[in-house]
Design an enzyme around this catalytic site. Structure first.
Site, PDB file in Angstrom:
ATOM      1  N   TYR A   1      55.087  41.118 -58.407  1.00  0.00           N
ATOM      2  CA  TYR A   1      55.125  40.657 -59.799  1.00  0.00           C
ATOM      3  C   TYR A   1      56.436  41.030 -60.484  1.00  0.00           C
ATOM      4  CZ  TYR A   1      50.052  40.073 -59.151  1.00  0.00           C
ATOM      5  OH  TYR A   1      48.815  39.707 -58.701  1.00  0.00           O
TER       6      TYR A   1
ATOM      7  N   LYS B   1      48.786  45.540 -45.911  1.00  0.00           N
ATOM      8  CA  LYS B   1      48.759  44.428 -44.946  1.00  0.00           C
ATOM      9  C   LYS B   1      49.826  44.754 -43.908  1.00  0.00           C
ATOM     10  CE  LYS B   1      47.311  40.320 -43.698  1.00  0.00           C
ATOM     11  NZ  LYS B   1      45.947  40.112 -43.154  1.00  0.00           N
TER      12      LYS B   1
ATOM     13  N   ASP C   1      42.509  42.289 -46.352  1.00  0.00           N
ATOM     14  CA  ASP C   1      41.466  41.265 -46.137  1.00  0.00           C
ATOM     15  C   ASP C   1      40.141  41.930 -45.776  1.00  0.00           C
ATOM     16  OD1 ASP C   1      43.045  42.040 -44.010  1.00  0.00           O
ATOM     17  OD2 ASP C   1      42.809  40.195 -42.872  1.00  0.00           O
TER      18      ASP C   1
ATOM     19  N   ASP D   1      45.462  44.122 -58.179  1.00  0.00           N
ATOM     20  CA  ASP D   1      45.076  43.164 -59.212  1.00  0.00           C
ATOM     21  C   ASP D   1      43.803  42.438 -58.769  1.00  0.00           C
ATOM     22  OD1 ASP D   1      45.080  41.447 -61.333  1.00  0.00           O
ATOM     23  OD2 ASP D   1      46.817  40.263 -60.683  1.00  0.00           O
TER      24      ASP D   1
ATOM     25  N   ASP E   1      39.521  43.460 -59.819  1.00  0.00           N
ATOM     26  CA  ASP E   1      38.623  42.485 -60.448  1.00  0.00           C
ATOM     27  C   ASP E   1      37.373  42.276 -59.596  1.00  0.00           C
ATOM     28  OD1 ASP E   1      40.135  42.090 -62.665  1.00  0.00           O
ATOM     29  OD2 ASP E   1      40.123  39.905 -62.525  1.00  0.00           O
TER      30      ASP E   1
END
Ligand code: NAD
Length: 361
Positions: free
Chosen positions: A147, A196, A228, A252, A256
């Protein structure tokens, strides 16, 4: 008796209502545990636009820096109807939030996902998966990664191409990893570092640095998990997690997901921390303009954020425990605001919920 300087940003929408209840509960905890809080109210977001034409002023930043912690409600309005959203993006309420995070160097975001025994009915997972509930803390890096990397869109031979860059240096990883292990020490002493590393170089560095930091925390268990798999494990067996430590974009998404499996947005606290004890504490939800001023908002997320402030910025763990216990007791006693109401329980408004929790502190 200790005295602490707290900056308070009530904000917009339901912000002022829920912050008032949190202050009530904090003051009761202060009386019981022998500390006082001195509040300085600051404007930010829509309220600051109305007063000064900008969502964040230098004065608010200075006063926040002068305090030991910031307690915030929520900022923003209805994007369809509020005049704030006719302004250019960097002058809208949300720009104030990004601005203050940057100004205060808040690089670590903490979001607990806790399932209350009494609210199990709201959890979308099957009962055999929930078991006796779950209690995890997501620690997300907030100021680096994808980001904040360089980005551009170009056209090559008539084909549009977009490029985003994901960069982390070892110092950025080290400081968040330390924070993660420190928090785990205050909990069940387990860190799941999510990356990852089978694909990304940034993840391989992440993993290596987390291992290095772990050497200083031999009492804390460390495991690595691919993102994942983590997304899957959160709905398959959420009980296995204590602290999840991860980079900005993975955090992020996972935070959620984790908050949705608790099923109740009005209950979820959050904190953003820098390298010192300083932090900004706010509920995970927004300013809910649709229910503002009606005395029906659930103040519990803000009250639990205030408890996090006592624990992480002021080291008042006993008082934080007492507030968390009082919240559990109110639920056990059958009181609910509209958003968490189900049959057979007593419906209360925002102010009454604050009173009930204060009385149990
Ligand atoms: P929201 O979280 O404000 O509301 C979503 C839904 O949940 C609404 O129906 C609302 O009534 C309900 N809700 C939220 N909190 C509640 C509570 N404590 N008690 C009872 N019900 C509650 O999200 P939104 O509607 O997408 O956003 C509204 C505004 O909030 C926007 O301006 C948005 O930008 C802003 N926002 C701010 C923050 C922040 O300050 N950190 C975070 C998210 C959204």
């Amino acid at each position: 008796m200790s005295n602490h300087r707290i900056a308070v940003i009530p904000g917009d929408g339901i912000g002022p209502e829920i912050v008032a209840e949190a202050r009530k509960v904090l003051d009761a905890a202060g009386k019981k545990f022998g500390f006082t809080l001195e509040y300085q109210e600051l404007l930010m977001g829509g309220a600051s636009i109305d007063a000064y034409g900008v969502p964040l002023t230098e004065e608010t930043i200075r006063a926040a820096k002068d305090s030991e912690a910031v307690l915030m409600g929520s900022i923003g309005g209805d994007a369809k109807t509020s005049p704030w959203y006719k302004l250019e993006p960097q002058k809208r309420p949300e720009a104030g939030l990004l601005g203050i995070r940057k100004a205060l160097n808040l690089f670590a975001n903490l979001r607990p996902a806790y399932l209350y025994e009494e609210l199990k009915g709201a959890c979308p997972l099957r009962e055999d998966i929930i078991g006796d509930g779950f209690d995890m803390m997501i620690m997300r890096e907030l100021t680096g990664g994808l980001y904040f990397g360089e980005r551009k869109t170009v056209e090559e031979n008539g084909v549009r191409k977009a490029i985003d860059t994901l960069t982390y240096d070892e110092n950025e990883i080290r400081r968040i990893a330390k924070r993660g292990f420190d928090i785990a020490r205050k909990r069940r002493k387990k860190v799941t570092s999510v990356d990852k590393a089978n694909v990304l170089d940034s993840s391989r560095l992440w993993r290596a640095v987390v291992e290095e930091v772990h050497a200083e925390y031999p009492d804390v268990e460390l495991e690595h998990m691919l993102v994942d798999n983590c997304a899957m494990q959160l709905v398959r067996d959420p009980k296995q997690f204590d602290v999840i430590l991860t980079e900005n974009m993975f955090g992020d998404i996972l935070s959620d997901e984790a908050s949705m499996v608790t099923g109740s947005i009005g209950m979820l606290a959050s904190a953003s921390l820098n390298e010192t004890k300083f932090g900004l504490y706010e509920p995970s939800h927004g300013s809910a303009p649709d229910i503002a001023g009606k005395d029906i908002a659930n103040p519990i997320a803000t009250i639990l954020s205030a408890a996090m402030m006592l624990r992480f910025s002021l080291d008042l763990d006993e008082a934080a425990d007492a507030i968390e216990r009082a919240v559990k007791q109110v639920l056990k006693d059958g009181y609910r605001t509209g958003d968490i109401l189900s049959e057979g329980f007593t419906k209360v408004g925002c102010r009454q919920m604050g009173d009930l929790i204060r009385d149990r502190v």
